[in-house]
Enzyme design. Sequence first.
Site, PDB file in Angstrom:
ATOM      1  N   SER A 258      -8.640  11.728  -6.539  1.00 37.59           N
ATOM      2  CA  SER A 258      -8.225  11.960  -7.988  1.00 37.59           C
ATOM      3  C   SER A 258      -8.204  10.636  -8.397  1.00 37.59           C
ATOM      4  CB  SER A 258      -6.570  12.526  -7.626  1.00 37.59           C
ATOM      5  OG  SER A 258      -6.663  13.666  -7.298  1.00 37.59           O
TER       6      SER A 258
ATOM      7  N   ARG B 290       3.012   7.942  -5.103  1.00 39.40           N
ATOM      8  CA  ARG B 290       1.747   6.945  -5.265  1.00 39.40           C
ATOM      9  C   ARG B 290       2.322   5.615  -5.314  1.00 39.40           C
ATOM     10  NH1 ARG B 290       1.167  10.736  -3.383  1.00 39.40           N
ATOM     11  NH2 ARG B 290      -0.534  12.398  -3.388  1.00 39.40           N
TER      12      ARG B 290
ATOM     13  N   GLU C 135      -5.215   6.508 -11.065  1.00 38.95           N
ATOM     14  CA  GLU C 135      -4.202   6.500  -9.757  1.00 38.95           C
ATOM     15  C   GLU C 135      -5.142   5.494  -8.922  1.00 38.95           C
ATOM     16  OE1 GLU C 135      -3.335  10.049  -7.449  1.00 38.95           O
ATOM     17  OE2 GLU C 135      -4.258   9.006  -5.589  1.00 38.95           O
TER      18      GLU C 135
HETATM   19  C1  LIG Z   1     -12.369  12.597  -1.378  1.00 35.76           C
HETATM   20  C2  LIG Z   1     -11.068  11.833  -1.370  1.00 35.76           C
HETATM   21  C3  LIG Z   1      -9.844  12.663  -1.102  1.00 35.76           C
HETATM   22  C4  LIG Z   1      -8.686  12.134  -1.351  1.00 35.76           C
HETATM   23  N1  LIG Z   1      -7.419  12.807  -1.116  1.00 35.76           N
HETATM   24  C5  LIG Z   1      -6.303  12.141  -1.480  1.00 35.76           C
HETATM   25  C6  LIG Z   1      -5.299  12.754  -1.191  1.00 35.76           C
HETATM   26  O1  LIG Z   1      -5.279  14.181  -0.987  1.00 35.76           O
HETATM   27  N2  LIG Z   1      -3.979  12.320  -1.281  1.00 35.76           N
HETATM   28  C7  LIG Z   1      -3.715  10.916  -1.598  1.00 35.76           C
HETATM   29  O2  LIG Z   1      -2.593  10.386  -1.621  1.00 35.76           O
HETATM   30  N3  LIG Z   1      -5.042  10.112  -1.658  1.00 35.76           N
HETATM   31  C8  LIG Z   1      -6.248  10.828  -1.538  1.00 35.76           C
HETATM   32  N4  LIG Z   1      -7.381   9.971  -1.692  1.00 35.76           N
HETATM   33  C9  LIG Z   1      -7.312   8.552  -2.098  1.00 35.76           C
HETATM   34  C10 LIG Z   1      -7.177   7.607  -0.944  1.00 35.76           C
HETATM   35  O3  LIG Z   1      -7.759   8.125   0.206  1.00 35.76           O
HETATM   36  C11 LIG Z   1      -5.731   7.208  -0.440  1.00 35.76           C
HETATM   37  O4  LIG Z   1      -4.956   6.750  -1.343  1.00 35.76           O
HETATM   38  C12 LIG Z   1      -5.685   6.088   0.703  1.00 35.76           C
HETATM   39  O5  LIG Z   1      -4.251   6.058   1.022  1.00 35.76           O
HETATM   40  C13 LIG Z   1      -6.362   5.006   0.555  1.00 35.76           C
HETATM   41  O6  LIG Z   1      -6.357   4.253   1.714  1.00 35.76           O
HETATM   42  P1  LIG Z   1      -7.306   3.046   1.873  1.00 35.76           P
HETATM   43  O7  LIG Z   1      -7.357   2.608   3.352  1.00 35.76           O
HETATM   44  O8  LIG Z   1      -8.932   3.621   1.629  1.00 35.76           O
HETATM   45  O9  LIG Z   1      -6.985   1.917   0.733  1.00 35.76           O
HETATM   46  P2  LIG Z   1      -7.932   1.384   0.147  1.00 35.76           P
HETATM   47  O10 LIG Z   1      -8.568   2.245  -1.075  1.00 35.76           O
HETATM   48  O11 LIG Z   1      -8.721   0.373   0.585  1.00 35.76           O
HETATM   49  O12 LIG Z   1      -6.687   0.517  -0.842  1.00 35.76           O
HETATM   50  C14 LIG Z   1      -5.965   0.964  -1.481  1.00 35.76           C
HETATM   51  C15 LIG Z   1      -4.778  -0.219  -1.868  1.00 35.76           C
HETATM   52  O13 LIG Z   1      -4.079  -0.276  -0.735  1.00 35.76           O
HETATM   53  C16 LIG Z   1      -4.053  -1.525  -0.560  1.00 35.76           C
HETATM   54  N5  LIG Z   1      -3.913  -1.745   1.125  1.00 35.76           N
HETATM   55  C17 LIG Z   1      -4.859  -1.173   2.040  1.00 35.76           C
HETATM   56  N6  LIG Z   1      -4.584  -1.573   3.227  1.00 35.76           N
HETATM   57  C18 LIG Z   1      -3.404  -2.235   3.375  1.00 35.76           C
HETATM   58  C19 LIG Z   1      -2.458  -2.975   4.048  1.00 35.76           C
HETATM   59  N7  LIG Z   1      -2.566  -2.720   5.520  1.00 35.76           N
HETATM   60  N8  LIG Z   1      -1.273  -3.251   3.581  1.00 35.76           N
HETATM   61  C20 LIG Z   1      -1.038  -3.376   2.224  1.00 35.76           C
HETATM   62  N9  LIG Z   1      -1.779  -2.976   1.278  1.00 35.76           N
HETATM   63  C21 LIG Z   1      -2.973  -2.341   1.752  1.00 35.76           C
HETATM   64  C22 LIG Z   1      -5.345  -2.200  -0.914  1.00 35.76           C
HETATM   65  O14 LIG Z   1      -5.099  -3.624  -1.156  1.00 35.76           O
HETATM   66  C23 LIG Z   1      -5.464  -1.523  -2.268  1.00 35.76           C
HETATM   67  O15 LIG Z   1      -4.491  -2.256  -3.095  1.00 35.76           O
HETATM   68  C24 LIG Z   1      -8.515  10.395  -1.692  1.00 35.76           C
HETATM   69  C25 LIG Z   1      -9.876  10.046  -1.952  1.00 35.76           C
HETATM   70  C26 LIG Z   1     -10.963  10.443  -1.740  1.00 35.76           C
HETATM   71  C27 LIG Z   1     -12.422   9.814  -1.610  1.00 35.76           C
END
Ligand SMILES: Cc1cc2nc3c(=O)[nH]c(=O)nc-3n(C[C@H](O)[C@H](O)[C@H](O)COP(=O)(O)OP(=O)(O)OC[C@H]3O[C@@H](n4cnc5c(N)ncnc54)[C@H](O)[C@@H]3O)c2cc1C
Length: 301
Positions: free
Chosen positions: A223, A173, A293
Site C-alpha cells: 500500500s 504503522r 506509508e
Molecule cells: C506485496 C506487498 C504486500 C504488503 N502487504 C503489507 C501488509 O499487509 N501489511 C503491512 O503492514 N505491510 C505490508 N507491506 C509493506 C511491508 O512489507 C511492511 O511494511 C514490512 O513490515 C516492511 O519490512 P521490511 O523488512 O521490508 O522493511 P524495509 O522496507 O526494509 O524498511 C522499512 C523501515 O523499517 C526500518 N527497519 C527495517 N529493519 C529494521 C530493524 N531491524 N530495526 C529498526 N528499523 C528497521 C527501515 O530502516 C525502514 O525505515 C507489503 C509490501 C508489499 C511489497
Amino acid sequence: MVNIFSDIIPTDRIKYNEPLSNHTSFKIGGPADVLVTVNNPDELEKVINAAKAGNIDFFLLGNGSNVLSSDDGYRGAIIKLGGDFLGFETEGNMIKAGAGITLTKLANAAMNASLSGLEFASGIPGTLGGALFMNAGAYGGEMSQVVTKVVIFDKESNTVRTLKNEEMNFGYRRSVLKEKGFIALSCEMKLTPSDANTVRETMLELAQKRKEKQPLEFPSAGSTFKRPEGYFAGKLIEDAGLGGYTIGGAQVSEKHKGFVINRGSATAKDVTELIGYVKQKVKENAGVELEPEIIFLGNMK
Ligand SMILES: Cc1cc2nc3c(=O)[nH]c(=O)nc-3n(C[C@H](O)[C@H](O)[C@H](O)COP(=O)(O)OP(=O)(O)OC[C@H]3O[C@@H](n4cnc5c(N)ncnc54)[C@H](O)[C@@H]3O)c2cc1C
C-alpha cells in the site's frame, strides 16, 4: 568510498556501488556507496561506530518491501542483518527471533510449533525488524498484538536495551523504533496454542485473498498510502478516477488502487511524481490529504 568496514566485516559481506534495485521489492533504486551485512549485534555496533567516526550516513534496510529508493542511490552505508539475526527458537507458546528473519519464515516456524497468532504476517514480504518498525498488520492482526519484548540498539547512546510491549509505542504503522531511530535486534512474541493444520489453513486462505486483491505479479512496496481515518486510500483513489493512471513506468494498479506498481521500467522519479499527482487529485476530489506509508530512501530532489 573508503573501505572503512574491511577490518570489521569479511570482504564477502561488503559490496560497493550496490544497486538498491536489487534490495527493494519495488525493484527501483540507484547504487548505495556501500552495502554491508552484519551477522551479530557486536558487528552491528562496530559498523555503526565506524560509520559515525568516518562521518558516513547509514541506513538499516530490512527486506526493502516498504521502501522507495532514490534513482541516485544512497550516499553512505546500507546495513543489512544476516547470520545470527536470522535465527528463531520456540519454547512453549513463546517464540523468540532475530530481527532479520522474514515474516514468512517466522509464520511458518509458528505453524510448525502449532502456534497461532502470526498467520496475518505470513504474506507480508518484510523482515521482523521492518515489521516492528512499521507495526505491520493485515486482516485484523498486527505486530503489537503478539510482541512481548523487543531488544533494541540505541545508536545515539550505543546501548542495548529491552523494551516491553507498552514501551514500543505501537500505533497505526508506527512504533518507538520509527520515532527514536532504535534498531531492533531481536523480539519475543507470545502466541496461542493451536494445531498446525488449522494455522496452515488460515495462512492459505489469507494468501488466496492477497492473490485475488493485490497486484503481486508486479513489483511494488505494498500500500503506497496510509489509511486516512474514516476512509480507504484505494477507494478514494478509485473515486478520483485514477485506476491505471501512469507516469513513466509507474502506475496506479487497476487491481488494487492503493498500490503503485512498477510496470517494468519505473524510476523513483516516476513513482514520486505519481504519488504527488494522486495526492493532488484525491485532495481536489474528496478533500482528503493522503499520506505516504512508504519510506523514502536517499535524495528524492
Ligand atoms: C506485496 C506487498 C504486500 C504488503 N502487504 C503489507 C501488509 O499487509 N501489511 C503491512 O503492514 N505491510 C505490508 N507491506 C509493506 C511491508 O512489507 C511492511 O511494511 C514490512 O513490515 C516492511 O519490512 P521490511 O523488512 O521490508 O522493511 P524495509 O522496507 O526494509 O524498511 C522499512 C523501515 O523499517 C526500518 N527497519 C527495517 N529493519 C529494521 C530493524 N531491524 N530495526 C529498526 N528499523 C528497521 C527501515 O530502516 C525502514 O525505515 C507489503 C509490501 C508489499 C511489497
